[in-house]
Scaffold this active site. Structure first.
Site, PDB file in Angstrom:
ATOM      1  N   GLU A  36      27.620   1.252 -24.760  1.00 16.74           N
ATOM      2  CA  GLU A  36      27.976   2.670 -24.885  1.00 16.74           C
ATOM      3  C   GLU A  36      29.059   2.880 -25.939  1.00 16.74           C
ATOM      4  OE1 GLU A  36      30.872   4.580 -22.472  1.00 16.74           O
ATOM      5  OE2 GLU A  36      30.667   3.050 -20.905  1.00 16.74           O
ATOM      6  N   LYS A  96      32.176  13.994 -26.493  1.00 14.74           N
ATOM      7  CA  LYS A  96      31.731  13.112 -25.417  1.00 14.74           C
ATOM      8  C   LYS A  96      30.417  13.662 -24.883  1.00 14.74           C
ATOM      9  CE  LYS A  96      33.399  11.112 -21.053  1.00 14.74           C
ATOM     10  NZ  LYS A  96      34.537  11.116 -20.091  1.00 14.74           N
ATOM     11  N   VAL A 116      27.706   6.700 -20.030  1.00  5.72           N
ATOM     12  CA  VAL A 116      26.745   5.804 -19.379  1.00  5.72           C
ATOM     13  C   VAL A 116      25.393   6.490 -19.241  1.00  5.72           C
ATOM     14  CG1 VAL A 116      26.175   4.656 -17.208  1.00  5.72           C
ATOM     15  CG2 VAL A 116      28.471   4.420 -18.164  1.00  5.72           C
ATOM     16  N   ASP A 148      32.253  17.586  -8.063  1.00  5.58           N
ATOM     17  CA  ASP A 148      32.432  16.743  -9.243  1.00  5.58           C
ATOM     18  C   ASP A 148      31.781  15.382  -9.009  1.00  5.58           C
ATOM     19  OD1 ASP A 148      33.209  15.555 -11.568  1.00  5.58           O
ATOM     20  OD2 ASP A 148      35.344  16.001 -11.368  1.00  5.58           O
ATOM     21  N   SER A 150      29.486  12.445 -11.104  1.00  8.78           N
ATOM     22  CA  SER A 150      29.070  12.018 -12.436  1.00  8.78           C
ATOM     23  C   SER A 150      27.556  12.091 -12.606  1.00  8.78           C
ATOM     24  CB  SER A 150      29.538  10.586 -12.683  1.00  8.78           C
ATOM     25  OG  SER A 150      28.987  10.083 -13.887  1.00  8.78           O
ATOM     26  N   ALA A 151      27.149  12.530 -13.797  1.00  8.82           N
ATOM     27  CA  ALA A 151      25.723  12.547 -14.141  1.00  8.82           C
ATOM     28  C   ALA A 151      25.149  11.142 -14.230  1.00  8.82           C
ATOM     29  CB  ALA A 151      25.520  13.274 -15.463  1.00  8.82           C
ATOM     30  N   ASP A 152      26.017  10.121 -14.299  1.00  2.00           N
ATOM     31  CA  ASP A 152      25.529   8.740 -14.342  1.00  2.00           C
ATOM     32  C   ASP A 152      24.613   8.432 -13.155  1.00  2.00           C
ATOM     33  OD1 ASP A 152      27.252   8.567 -16.476  1.00  2.00           O
ATOM     34  OD2 ASP A 152      28.630   7.133 -15.536  1.00  2.00           O
ATOM     35  N   LYS A 169      35.617   2.935 -10.978  1.00  2.48           N
ATOM     36  CA  LYS A 169      37.075   2.991 -10.960  1.00  2.48           C
ATOM     37  C   LYS A 169      37.577   3.440  -9.590  1.00  2.48           C
ATOM     38  CE  LYS A 169      37.294   3.905 -15.914  1.00  2.48           C
ATOM     39  NZ  LYS A 169      35.824   3.915 -16.134  1.00  2.48           N
TER      40      LYS A 169
END
Length: 312
Positions: A36, A96, A116, A148, A150-152, A169
């Site tokens: 990435e 981003k 990602v 919230d 993540s789209a990952d 994390k």
């Protein structure tokens, strides 16, 4: 009177542009590993990010695979970058890009570093099946109120790629993240560990559903997973090398202070991770940066070994 002809929209499919060495490797059935670019553009400070770009690509090559760093430059999705293009990625000003942003960046001919989710999407579209990164995005703390997530996670549920990472994390809700991966039918394998890694820390406090101990086992699982018709990706979670793990007491203090800082400044969404990475870097005297680089390099090496096994 002329009959009515329904209006049709002509397909304008956009395919990633491959570097010459990536294209040749894929054509020959050789191993390729996607990397990435958000890590370089937003996760590491200059000029360390440019040195890291070379180190990660060298780590992939040293283990028998071709590196394919992914980004969008001049509105063109690129899988595999030249040294000059890596210079641009490591410079200032790149947006981003998650998956939702790719069409905007392409349509407006902008430059952008891929997350990602976006890296996985473009790599898979190019035919690359192994991807190395640092940490996977996940469910943020307080997501019941903020939504919230993540789209990952959604991307992996529908993208056929093996993502080698060091878990997520510790700023995230790890238990909720693992639940969302399960809901998306994304297998999670611990590489030589029974514990799901916590990025800077080897153990997040949560177990992994399955353990594997060598690249051949990873390849066997992936082939069976795809052979059974699943469209989902796979998470291969490798802990940071023991010698590079961030001190536990320091980690916990920085995490508590960092979460308080986010609340105080009202930082949310995609700005959370860069802000906390900078907080950890400053507060640890650079120790967190060394940990970050060590785990990403180890993941690039493992990803190369898995890609070579899959290319056999």
């Amino acid at each position: 009177m002329m009959p009515h002809v329904p209006h049709t929209v002509r397909s304008t499919a956009v395919s990633p542009e491959l570097s010459a060495d990536v294209a040749a490797a894929l054509a020959d059935g050789r191993a390729v590993v996607a990397l990435e670019s958000t890590l370089l553009a937003h996760g590491l400070p200059a000029p360390r990010n440019r040195a890291a770009a070379d180190e990660l690509e060298a780590a992939v090559r040293a283990h028998g695979a071709v590196p394919a760093t992914v980004a969008v430059l001049d509105g063109v999705p690129r899988v595999g970058l030249s040294p000059d293009e890596l210079d641009r990625v490591c410079g200032a000003g790149l947006a981003k890009l998650s998956v939702r942003d790719l069409g905007v960046a392409v349509g407006l001919r902008r430059d952008g570093a891929t997350t990602v989710a976006a890296t996985a999407a473009l790599a898979a579209a190019a035919g690359v099946v192994v991807f190395a990164t640092g940490g996977l995005g996940g469910v943020h703390r307080g997501a019941r109120e903020s939504w919230d997530v993540s789209a990952d996670l959604a991307a992996l549920a529908g993208t056929g790629i093996v993502v080698v990472c060091s878990g997520v994390k510790s700023i995230l809700d790890v238990a909720a993240t693992l639940e969302v991966l399960e809901t998306g039918s994304v297998p999670v394998l611990g590489y030589r560990t029974d514990s799901f890694p916590g990025f800077y820390r080897r153990d997040s406090g949560h177990p992994v559903p399955w353990r594997v101990d060598d690249p051949a086992q990873v390849a066997a699982v992936w082939r069976a997973h795809r052979g059974l018709g699943s469209a989902a990706g796979l998470v291969l979670a490798q802990p940071v090398p023991a010698a590079d793990e961030l001190d536990g007491a320091l980690h916990d203090r920085l995490l508590a202070d960092g979460l308080a800082l986010l609340a105080e400044r009202g930082i949310t969404g995609k700005d959370v991770t860069p802000a906390l990475l900078e907080h950890f870097h400053a507060g640890s005297g650079g120790a967190s940066l060394a940990t970050n680089l060590a785990l990403v390099k180890a993941n690039a090496e493992l990803a190369a070994r898995v890609a070579v096994e899959l290319s056999r």
